[in-house]
Design an enzyme around this catalytic site. Structure first.
Site, PDB file in Angstrom:
ATOM      1  N   CYS A  70      86.574-114.726  31.378  1.00 21.46           N
ATOM      2  CA  CYS A  70      86.591-114.030  29.952  1.00 21.46           C
ATOM      3  C   CYS A  70      87.964-114.640  29.207  1.00 21.46           C
ATOM      4  CB  CYS A  70      86.221-112.804  29.931  1.00 21.46           C
ATOM      5  SG  CYS A  70      85.721-111.836  28.383  1.00 21.46           S
ATOM      6  N   HIS A  88      81.904-112.164  34.010  1.00 24.16           N
ATOM      7  CA  HIS A  88      82.888-111.600  34.867  1.00 24.16           C
ATOM      8  C   HIS A  88      82.240-111.473  36.303  1.00 24.16           C
ATOM      9  CE1 HIS A  88      86.136-109.945  32.259  1.00 24.16           C
ATOM     10  NE2 HIS A  88      85.114-109.903  31.297  1.00 24.16           N
ATOM     11  N   GLU A 126      83.772-110.910  39.009  1.00 25.03           N
ATOM     12  CA  GLU A 126      84.462-109.882  39.574  1.00 25.03           C
ATOM     13  C   GLU A 126      84.226-108.203  39.516  1.00 25.03           C
ATOM     14  OE1 GLU A 126      86.643-109.798  35.786  1.00 25.03           O
ATOM     15  OE2 GLU A 126      85.426-111.324  36.887  1.00 25.03           O
TER      16      GLU A 126
END
Length: 276
Positions: free
Chosen positions: A102, A196, A198
């Site tokens: 991002c 994202h 993660e």
């Protein structure tokens, strides 16, 4: 043994605000994911938005550097963002491999000469739907194992509007023409995504709760009660991934629910570092 550095994209106030709902600042959560993917890895954290910022080790001590998301808007050219642009430009010069989610993609784009702006299509919230790999993306090691079309956790209102000359788009969707890219600049190589990988469902819940009334005002939820019900469904699905009824209701599939699928790009980045 790999030594990695995670650069936290948020200011101190931003980190504290996120930790209130997510339970940890983004860099801490990011570091935990990296440690889960490579148990013997050493991960340091730095906060370059801070005036008192200092690197734990010289840049050359790291095999790779990861960059988190951020609540900052890079086109505002606030001093907290300018510090990070300068640092990423220096990392490119030093040739240390980078990965960014991002804000990380946006930061590398600007550091290498590209541009970022507000998305005229609006905000992408919760999940980026039907991300499609480009021909280059299907052949790129960053996306090895990805389906040609997939969903991913996401939250952003800014997008890359002009890539540097040295960049290659590897994924896109109808909301965002640059969902993933490779950038080569100076001696450096950057892999980045607008989404994202993660994030857990827990992190998506935290984002929705943190934005709250703004998401109602923008039309994503009818009211705060509807937002709370959606967040509760996500939390219940995180607690029990066997809840097929909730997965169907929320239109979430293996690309979101499987850690292996969701974290594909990060896992591939670590694998590329281990091979060098």
């Amino acid at each position: 043994m790999l030594r990695l550095l995670v650069l936290e994209g948020n200011t101190l106030a931003g980190r504290r605000r996120i930790a209130e709902t997510a339970g940890a600042m983004p860099a801490e959560s990011y570091a935990a994911v990296l440690r889960s993917l490579a148990p013997r890895v050493v991960v340091d954290i730095a906060t370059p938005a801070d005036a008192s910022f200092a690197l734990p080790q010289p840049l050359e001590a790291y095999h790779g550097i990861a960059i988190t998301g951020s609540a900052l808007n890079i086109y505002q050219r606030e001093v907290e963002a300018l510090r990070q642009i300068d640092l990423v430009r220096e990392i490119f010069v030093r040739g240390v491999p980078m990965f960014g989610s991002c804000w990380g993609l946006q930061l590398a784009t600007v550091a290498a000469g590209g541009e970022v702006g507000l998305n005229p299509a609006g905000r992408e919230v919760g999940f980026a739907r039907r991300i499609m790999l480009t021909a280059e993306g299907r052949a790129h090691p960053m996306h090895a194992g990805r389906a040609a079309v997939f969903d991913a956790p996401a939250i952003h209102s800014d997008i890359v509007t002009r890539l540097p000359q040295s960049a290659t788009v590897t994924a896109w969707n109808t909301m965002c023409e640059v969902q993933a890219a490779e950038i080569r600049f100076g001696r450096g190589l950057f892999w980045g995504v607008q989404y994202h990988p993660e994030y857990r469902l827990h992190d998506v819940v935290a984002v929705i709760q943190r934005y709250g009334q703004l998401l109602v005002d923008e039309g994503f939820f009818a009211d705060l009660d509807a937002l709370a019900r959606y967040a509760a469904d996500l939390s219940a699905l995180e607690a029990d991934e066997r809840r097929g009824d909730l997965a169907w209701k929320l239109a979430l599939h293996r690309d979101i629910l499987s850690h292996d699928c969701r974290q594909t790009e990060l896992r591939n980045w670590i694998a590329s570092l281990e091979q060098t």
